[in-house]
Design a protein around this motif. Structure first.
Motif, mmCIF file in Angstrom:
data_model
loop_
_atom_site.group_PDB
_atom_site.id
_atom_site.type_symbol
_atom_site.label_atom_id
_atom_site.label_comp_id
_atom_site.label_asym_id
_atom_site.label_seq_id
_atom_site.Cartn_x
_atom_site.Cartn_y
_atom_site.Cartn_z
ATOM 1 N N LYS A 93 -14.620 3.190 6.120
ATOM 2 C CA LYS A 93 -15.662 2.180 5.876
ATOM 3 C C LYS A 93 -15.232 0.830 6.440
ATOM 4 N N THR B 299 -10.493 7.998 15.921
ATOM 5 C CA THR B 299 -9.459 8.116 16.953
ATOM 6 C C THR B 299 -8.357 7.105 16.650
ATOM 7 N N HIS C 207 -7.824 4.443 18.027
ATOM 8 C CA HIS C 207 -8.305 3.068 18.132
ATOM 9 C C HIS C 207 -9.699 2.928 17.530
ATOM 10 N N PRO D 23 -12.448 6.916 -0.389
ATOM 11 C CA PRO D 23 -11.389 6.076 0.169
ATOM 12 C C PRO D 23 -10.788 6.716 1.420
ATOM 13 N N GLY D 24 -10.488 5.869 2.382
ATOM 14 C CA GLY D 24 -9.822 6.363 3.592
ATOM 15 C C GLY D 24 -10.745 7.005 4.597
ATOM 16 N N ARG E 16 -5.199 -3.252 15.946
ATOM 17 C CA ARG E 16 -5.231 -1.835 16.302
ATOM 18 C C ARG E 16 -6.532 -1.484 17.007
ATOM 19 N N THR F 18 -13.001 0.217 8.635
ATOM 20 C CA THR F 18 -12.867 0.298 10.093
ATOM 21 C C THR F 18 -14.232 0.140 10.758
ATOM 22 N N ARG G 223 -5.378 -4.311 11.286
ATOM 23 C CA ARG G 223 -6.373 -3.327 11.693
ATOM 24 C C ARG G 223 -7.146 -3.825 12.912
HETATM 25 P P1 TYD Z 1 -10.297 2.602 6.369
HETATM 26 O O1 TYD Z 1 -11.324 1.959 7.218
HETATM 27 O O2 TYD Z 1 -9.269 1.749 5.749
HETATM 28 O O3 TYD Z 1 -11.019 3.463 5.221
HETATM 29 P P2 TYD Z 1 -11.813 2.947 3.930
HETATM 30 O O4 TYD Z 1 -12.121 1.507 4.090
HETATM 31 O O5 TYD Z 1 -13.056 3.806 3.906
HETATM 32 O O6 TYD Z 1 -10.948 3.233 2.763
HETATM 33 O O7 TYD Z 1 -9.613 3.701 7.311
HETATM 34 C C1 TYD Z 1 -9.032 4.821 6.804
HETATM 35 C C2 TYD Z 1 -8.254 5.712 7.716
HETATM 36 O O8 TYD Z 1 -8.564 5.658 9.060
HETATM 37 C C3 TYD Z 1 -6.792 5.400 7.591
HETATM 38 O O9 TYD Z 1 -6.218 6.456 6.851
HETATM 39 C C4 TYD Z 1 -6.269 5.388 8.965
HETATM 40 C C5 TYD Z 1 -7.395 5.843 9.828
HETATM 41 N N1 TYD Z 1 -7.509 5.078 11.079
HETATM 42 C C6 TYD Z 1 -7.377 5.726 12.288
HETATM 43 O O10 TYD Z 1 -7.146 6.937 12.360
HETATM 44 N N2 TYD Z 1 -7.534 5.007 13.453
HETATM 45 C C7 TYD Z 1 -7.796 3.675 13.430
HETATM 46 O O11 TYD Z 1 -7.933 3.061 14.511
HETATM 47 C C8 TYD Z 1 -7.933 3.017 12.181
HETATM 48 C C9 TYD Z 1 -8.213 1.542 12.103
HETATM 49 C C10 TYD Z 1 -7.789 3.752 11.024
#
Ligand code: TYD
Ligand code: MG
Length: 455
Positions: free
Chosen positions: A103, A268, A270, A99-100, A138, A105, A135
């Motif tokens: 994926k 990053t 973005h 998680p986090g 962003r 993104t 998102r």
């Molecule tokens: P996320 O795609 O939600 O992860 P997953 O789907 O794998 O659980 O993104 C997780 C992390 O990325 C979140 O903690 C914030 C960071 N993030 C950035 O640093 N920059 C960005 O532009 C975005 C969209 C997320």
């Protein structure tokens, strides 16, 4: 009505009548979970449904015609390269990661690129429309051709795919969807298996490019049965080093390309950015000066050489047992190299603590790093600075001999491109040497040679 329950191993899908601490089939501990057994209808044998609608005449292989699948590029450099040039129509990809990690993104960014020419349906069982659109904002995505749907019922998902008829389908995540015909909760083996096979049946015949996102367990394995990996065309693992901004995407299985490549991304403000020049990213210290205890090497990740910086610190110990710490490289391998250095070149290491680390937080297993580890340890121990324009790439054996590593030509090429002037390696062939116009190759036979050349 009386329900029959069974205990299903969440790792391999084995069914047992009684609970047990250890799965009798795969040997996993604590993996049996009680699930209600589905009453199979006698009339409709659902199990005979095949995954795809493929059916053909019997032909000889020599008479069959190969179809060259055109690749659909995502224009995300690292992603395309890793997939073997792009996506193929009807490809089902499983993207797994903690998680986090990014994926969702990555998928939104892929969706944005694909939506320039194709219709994308993004189904989320994890986030609300508002969160996804936050998102997207962003990431600077407007998404005219991206349709969002928040849903967890697989039958409704199938309906919405039939209504929208997209070219690309993204399902975030497989652990949140459930099949209403199955009573077990979402994320269990039965649910994950049924929902995925439903998607395969739906998307393969229509040629929809499908991405299924999945979670991993704390051991880094895909949560759900192994059978999932057989059902899809491509399995990608998204990985990171702790507290590191760098993300590594590794193919575990790839029907349309190699599994030797990795994709490197940087998180990053973005979104994710491709890191194309990996070599320059991993080397941390400035390459202007000679430093004690630092040796460069070119390690391979997949088929790509990456510039790696091996750092070693050898200092007198205050403990009866000197400390040996390795970060990024295998400790046992290092212990073997330290022993070889003590034995073959009499390097006094018995009363010294030794710390070896790879800069940039990477973990590598390439044997080519052996020589760099030895050079860095000699350099720190004897207080000799290693020149900033030298690279070390060879395997070192327990007898102290220096051996050639695979793809040395490619590594030498990259070293030359990066401006190195001297390469320490095992003897190479004439053709491999001919290409070296801007670099001198110092051929070593054993550790003694290395010590003589360095001191
Ligand atoms: P996320 O795609 O939600 O992860 P997953 O789907 O794998 O659980 O993104 C997780 C992390 O990325 C979140 O903690 C914030 C960071 N993030 C950035 O640093 N920059 C960005 O532009 C975005 C969209 C997320
Ligand atoms: Mg997510």
């Amino acid at each position: 009505m009386k329900f029959k329950t069974v205990f299903v191993c969440q790792k391999c899908g084995f069914e047992a009548a009684k609970w047990a601490g250890k799965c009798p089939d795969c040997g996993e501990w604590n993996s049996l979970v009680e699930e209600v057994k589905q009453q199979e209808s006698k009339k409709a044998p659902t199990r005979t449904r095949s995954f795809t609608d493929f059916s053909s005449e019997i032909v000889k292989l020599s008479e069959s015609k190969a179809v060259k699948e055109p690749r659909i590029e995502t224009h995300i450099g690292e992603f395309d390269r890793l997939l073997g040039g792009g996506l193929v129509k009807g490809q089902l990809t499983l993207l797994a990661g903690a998680p986090g990690i990014g994926k969702s993104t990555l998928m939104l960014q892929v969706a944005a690129e694909l939506s320039k020419n194709l219709k994308v349906l993004y189904i989320s069982g994890e986030e609300s429309i508002g969160q996804i659109s936050g998102r997207a904002q962003r990431l600077g995505i407007n998404g005219d051709n991206i349709f969002l749907h928040c849903e967890t019922d697989i039958q409704k998902i199938v309906e919405s795919v039939q209504n929208v008829s997209p070219d690309v389908l993204i399902l975030d995540s497989i652990q949140t969807v459930y099949h209403p015909e199955f009573t077990s909760s979402a994320g269990t083996v039965a649910q994950v298996r049924e929902c995925t096979s439903e998607l395969v049946r739906l998307c393969k015949p229509k040629g929809i490019i499908t991405f299924v996102l999945g979670h991993v367990t704390k051991d880094g394995e895909l949560a759900g049965p192994k059978i999932l990996e057989h059902m899809v065309d491509c399995v990608l693992y998204f990985d990171t080093e702790k507290d590191n901004v760098l993300r590594l995407l590794r193919p575990h299985k790839n029907r349309f390309g190699s599994t030797g490549e990795i994709g490197l991304f940087k998180m990053t403000g973005h979104g994710l950015e491709s890191v194309e020049n990996a070599s320059e990213y991993f080397a941390q210290t400035s390459r202007q000066h000679a430093l004690k205890g630092r040796a460069y090497s070119l390690a391979l990740e997949g088929s790509r050489p990456i510039l790696t910086e091996v750092q070693a610190l050898v200092s007198p110990t205050r403990y009866p047992f000197p400390r040996r710490v390795a970060t990024g490289v295998d400790l046992n391998r290092c212990l073997m190299l330290f022993a070889a250095l003590e034995k073959h070149i009499n390097l006094p290491l018995d009363n010294k603590d030794i710390f070896v680390s790879l800069a940039g937080g990477v973990k590598l297993k390439d044997p080519a790093l052996d020589l760099a580890v030895c050079a860095a340890v000699i350099s720190s121990c004897k207080e000799i600075a290693l020149p900033h324009d030298s690279v070390f790439m060879a395997e070192v054996g327990i007898l102290g001999q220096v051996a050639k590593v695979p793809l040395i030509e490619r590594r030498l090429d990259e070293a030359q491109r990066l401006g190195f002037k001297k390469a320490y390696a095992a003897a190479v062939t004439k053709t491999e040497k001919q290409k070296l116009s801007k670099m001198t190759l110092l051929e070593l036979a054993d550790l003694n040679d290395l010590a003589l050349k360095l001191c």
